[in-house]
Write an enzyme that holds these catalytic residues in place. Structure first.
Site, PDB file in Angstrom:
ATOM      1  N   LEU A 261       0.907  -1.276  -0.003  1.00 36.81           N
ATOM      2  CA  LEU A 261       0.135   0.201  -0.063  1.00 36.81           C
ATOM      3  C   LEU A 261       0.757   1.247  -0.055  1.00 36.81           C
ATOM      4  O   LEU A 261       1.211   1.817   0.956  1.00 36.81           O
ATOM      5  CB  LEU A 261      -0.968   0.107   1.273  1.00 36.81           C
ATOM      6  CG  LEU A 261      -2.270  -0.760   1.075  1.00 36.81           C
ATOM      7  CD1 LEU A 261      -2.941  -0.608   2.408  1.00 36.81           C
ATOM      8  CD2 LEU A 261      -2.994  -0.371  -0.225  1.00 36.81           C
ATOM      9  N   HIS A 262       1.424   1.500  -0.966  1.00 31.18           N
ATOM     10  CA  HIS A 262       2.519   2.547  -1.407  1.00 31.18           C
ATOM     11  C   HIS A 262       1.998   4.074  -0.501  1.00 31.18           C
ATOM     12  O   HIS A 262       2.622   4.737   0.235  1.00 31.18           O
ATOM     13  CB  HIS A 262       2.731   2.920  -2.821  1.00 31.18           C
ATOM     14  CG  HIS A 262       3.237   1.543  -3.463  1.00 31.18           C
ATOM     15  ND1 HIS A 262       4.404   1.034  -3.530  1.00 31.18           N
ATOM     16  CD2 HIS A 262       2.558   0.975  -4.318  1.00 31.18           C
ATOM     17  CE1 HIS A 262       4.556  -0.039  -4.230  1.00 31.18           C
ATOM     18  NE2 HIS A 262       3.259   0.106  -4.886  1.00 31.18           N
ATOM     19  N   ASP A 263       0.878   4.496  -1.442  1.00 32.88           N
ATOM     20  CA  ASP A 263       0.541   5.746  -1.070  1.00 32.88           C
ATOM     21  C   ASP A 263       0.069   6.297   0.211  1.00 32.88           C
ATOM     22  O   ASP A 263       0.326   7.401   0.829  1.00 32.88           O
ATOM     23  CB  ASP A 263      -0.443   6.289  -2.305  1.00 32.88           C
ATOM     24  CG  ASP A 263       0.171   6.390  -3.715  1.00 32.88           C
ATOM     25  OD1 ASP A 263       1.426   6.457  -3.914  1.00 32.88           O
ATOM     26  OD2 ASP A 263      -0.447   6.090  -4.660  1.00 32.88           O
TER      27      ASP A 263
END
Ligand code: BDR
Ligand code: CA
Length: 313
Positions: free
Chosen positions: A242-244
Site C-alpha cells: 500500500l504505497h501511497d
C-alpha cells in the site's frame, strides 16, 4: 497541534484511493484543502473521476477535486493498467460519481491556494507523477516559499525499480518534473519502495478491513484483493504494497518511519536508468542533502492506524 493544511496530488489507483480515505478520515491531523488529479496510473479523465468516486465513498462530496495535467512535461504518458486495471480502480463495481469536478485547472488551484497562505504553511502530498507540482513551480516560482513540506511517494534505493530495473513508476513517468521538485529547495520527505514494500496487505490485514463491516472496509478489501494479484506474482510476496497511504500516515504519525537526510538526484538522460532516484544513502559524495529519504516502516503500527481511521468512515 492544529491540523496540517494539505493538498493531495494524485493518480488513483487503488493505493491512492486508500491514501485519500485515510486523509479524509483524519481531520484532527490534516485539512484536505483540495485534491488535484494528474495523469499517471491511468489517463487524466479516469484519475479525476476516480478521485471523486473516492471522496463520495468517504462521505465527503464537498471535497474540492480538480483536474490537472494530462501528460508529463516533455514525454509521452506511461500508464500502469497492468497493475491497477483498465479503470485504475478495478476490483469492486462502482457507480459513477455525482459530485462535481471543479472547473479550475488543478495547477492554478495549487498556485492560488499557496499564494493565499503564509510562507511555510501548506503541505503538498504527491502520490503520482510530479507533473502538476513542477508545472505550478515553473509557472509561479513565488509559491515555492509557501510550501511547508512536500511528502511524496516515489523513488527507490535498495529496492531499485518497479517499472524499469532502475526506476520507480511515479518518478519514471515524469523525471523532468521530479528533477524540478527535488531541486526546488522545499523540505522533502520521500516514501520510496524501500518503505512501501513493507506495507504489505497480508491476509489478516485485509480481513481486518473486511471485519469493519462497512462499505469503506469492503471496498478497501476488494481493491487490495485485486491490486495484490500483480505483486504476489511478481515478488512472491504475501500481499501488495500500500504505497501511497504511507504519505498520509507519515503526517499523522511520523514515528512509524525511519530514514536518512541525504542528497537525492533524478536521472533524466540515460535511457537505461531514466527516472532513477540516485540517493546518496551512504553519504559518499559532498552533494548537499535535499530530502529525508525513508528506509523503514513499522508495518504493524501502520496497519493499526489505517484500520482504526478507516473505521470512522
Ligand atoms: C506508485 O505507482 C503507482 O502505481 C502507485 O499508485 C504508487 O503511487 C508505486 O510505484
Ligand atoms: Ca499513485
Amino acid at each position: 497541534m492544529a491540523p496540517r493544511k494539505i493538498i493531495i496530488d494524485t493518480d488513483p489507483g487503488q493505493d491512492d484511493a486508500v491514501a485519500i480515505l485515510l486523509a479524509l478520515a483524519s481531520p484532527e491531523d490534516v485539512t484536505v484543502m483540495g485534491v488535484t488529479a494528474v495523469a499517471g496510473n491511468v489517463p487524466l479523465p479516469l484519475t479525476e473521476k476516480n478521485a471523486r468516486i473516492v471522496c463520495e465513498l468517504a462521505g465527503k462530496p464537498e471535497t474540492l477535486v480538480f483536474a490537472g495535467c494530462d501528460a508529463p512535461l516533455t514525454r509521452k504518458l506511461v500508464t500502469a493498467e497492468h497493475v491497477h486495471g483498465k479503470t485504475g480502480l478495478d476490483g469492486p463495481k462502482m457507480d459513477d460519481p455525482t459530485m462535481p469536478l471543479q472547473s479550475q485547472h488543478g495547477v492554478d488551484f495549487i498556485i492560488d491556494t499557496l499564494r493565499a497562505h503564509d510562507a511555510g504553511t501548506v503541505t503538498l502530498c504527491p502520490l503520482g507523477p510530479l507533473t502538476n507540482i513542477a508545472t505550478a513551480f515553473n509557472k509561479a516560482p513565488d509559491i515555492i516559499e509557501k510550501v511547508q513540506e512536500i511528502v511524496l511517494m516515489g523513488g527507490a534505493y535498495f529496492e531499485v525499480g518497479n517499472i524499469t530495473p532502475a526506476a520507480e513508476f511515479n518518478i519514471y513517468v515524469d523525471p523532468e518534473a521530479a528533477k524540478i521538485v527535488f531541486a526546488s529547495g522545499v523540505p522533502i520527505v520521500v516514501m520510496p519502495l524501500d518503505v512501501t514494500h513493507h506495507a504489505l496487505t497480508t491476509r489478516p490485514r485485509v480481513d481486518a478491513f473486511s471485519a469493519l463491516g462497512t462499505k469503506v472496509g469492503d471496498m478497501v478489501a476488494a481493491w487490495t484483493n485485486f491490486f495484490e494479484r500483480f505483486d504476489k506474482e511478481k515478488y512472491g510476496s504475501e500481499g501488495a504494497p500500500l504505497h501511497d497511504p504511507c504519505v498520509i500516515a507519515y503526517l499523522i504519525n511520523p514515528d512509524l518511519f525511519e530514514g536518512r537526510y541525504v542528497n537525492v538526484e533524478i536521472e533524466t538522460v540515460s535511457e537505461l536508468t531514466l527516472g532513477m532516484t540516485v540517493a546518496d544513502w551512504w553519504r559518499v559524495t559532498d552533494r548537499q542533502p535535499n530530502a529525508m529519504f525513508m528506509g523503514n516502516l513499522n508495518a504493524e503500527g501502520f496497519f493499526d492506524l489505517l484500520t482504526e481511521r478507516l473505521a470512522r468512515l
